[in-house]
Design an enzyme around this catalytic site. Sequence first.
Site, mmCIF file in Angstrom:
data_model
loop_
_atom_site.group_PDB
_atom_site.id
_atom_site.type_symbol
_atom_site.label_atom_id
_atom_site.label_comp_id
_atom_site.label_asym_id
_atom_site.label_seq_id
_atom_site.Cartn_x
_atom_site.Cartn_y
_atom_site.Cartn_z
ATOM 1 N N ASP A 75 1.554 -1.130 0.121
ATOM 2 C CA ASP A 75 0.220 -0.342 -0.251
ATOM 3 C C ASP A 75 0.890 1.016 0.243
ATOM 4 O O ASP A 75 2.186 1.096 0.556
ATOM 5 C CB ASP A 75 -1.044 -0.059 1.212
ATOM 6 C CG ASP A 75 -1.831 1.527 1.105
ATOM 7 O OD1 ASP A 75 -2.411 1.570 0.642
ATOM 8 O OD2 ASP A 75 -1.825 1.892 2.550
ATOM 9 N N ASP A 77 0.176 4.822 0.585
ATOM 10 C CA ASP A 77 -0.211 5.823 2.060
ATOM 11 C C ASP A 77 -0.606 5.559 3.376
ATOM 12 O O ASP A 77 -0.611 3.867 3.855
ATOM 13 C CB ASP A 77 -1.511 6.573 2.112
ATOM 14 C CG ASP A 77 -1.807 7.991 0.693
ATOM 15 O OD1 ASP A 77 -0.432 8.186 0.977
ATOM 16 O OD2 ASP A 77 -2.640 7.839 0.030
#
Length: 276
Positions: A75, A77
Site C-alpha cells: 500500500d 499511504d
Amino acid sequence: MNLILQGLEVNNSDLRSVAKLAHADGIERITGQAFRLTNATYSNDIPEYCLHSELDFAFVKPEQKLSDIKLIVMDMDSTLLAIESIDEIADMQNFRPEVSAITLQTMRGEISFEESLTRRTWLLRGLHQDALQKVYDERVRLSPGAEKMLQQAKRCGIKTMVLSGGFTFFTERIKEKLGLDFAAANVLEIENNKLTGKVVGEIIGREGKAQVLKQVRDNLGLKREQIIAIGDGANDLGMMAESGISIAYHAKPIVQQHATYSINYVGLDGVINLFA
C-alpha cells in the site's frame, strides 16, 4: 519455529525473558534491532510481554526465506509512505480535519473505501493541479526502512509494486523514484488544470486492489505463496488475502487480526528481517 523479535531498543533482559517463555534453545542476532530465537514454542504470555516491552514478534518457519518470494506489493499511504497524501493535500488547502475524519472512518472499516474516496475527492474540487506537485515536493516522506527493504528485495530478484487507493499522480512518481516494477492507483479527473472532485473510471478500493494483484500475479505466473502484501487499512485486506504472506504495518486492529504478521514498532526493513 523461529521467533523473530524486533524493536527500536531490544534489551538482553527482554531477549532472555522471551526465550524462556518460548522455551527457545538459542538467541541469534540478525541486526541491532532484530533477533532470532531458535526452536521456539508459542506461549500465551509472549504477546502480552512484547506489547509491554514494545517489541514486534513473529513465529516464522525456519525454511521460509526471502529468496522464496517473487513479488512484494505495498500500500502507499501510511505504509510505503509515512503520510496520507490526500490528507496532506487537504492540509495545504486548510480543510484537513474534514478529510482526515473520513480517512479515519475508512481505516477503521466503518465506511466503504469507495464512499470514502468519493467524499474526500469531492472536497478537492476546484484545486489547481500544481498543488499536487507541491505536496509531492514538500510533504512526501518514505516510511522508515523502506529503501533498505526495497534494496534487499532487488538483490534477491524480487519484483516490487505499489498498489494504492490513492492517486496515480503520486504512485507513478514514487514508482519512478524507487525503481518499482508496478504501480496502480486511482486517476484524478482534471479539467482546465483544476481538479473536478471526481475520479476517472472505477475506483480501486479493497476489491479493486485484489483484482489488480491477481492480474499481475497471473501475468507473472506466480503462486500465492510467492507474494508478500503489506498494508495498514481495511481496504488492504483484499490484496492481503490474495497473498501467501500478509503483513500489517503499523496497522488498524482489523488488519492485524487478518494478517500473517504484524509490525508495530520497527520500520519496513523489519519485513526482510523476518526471513533473514
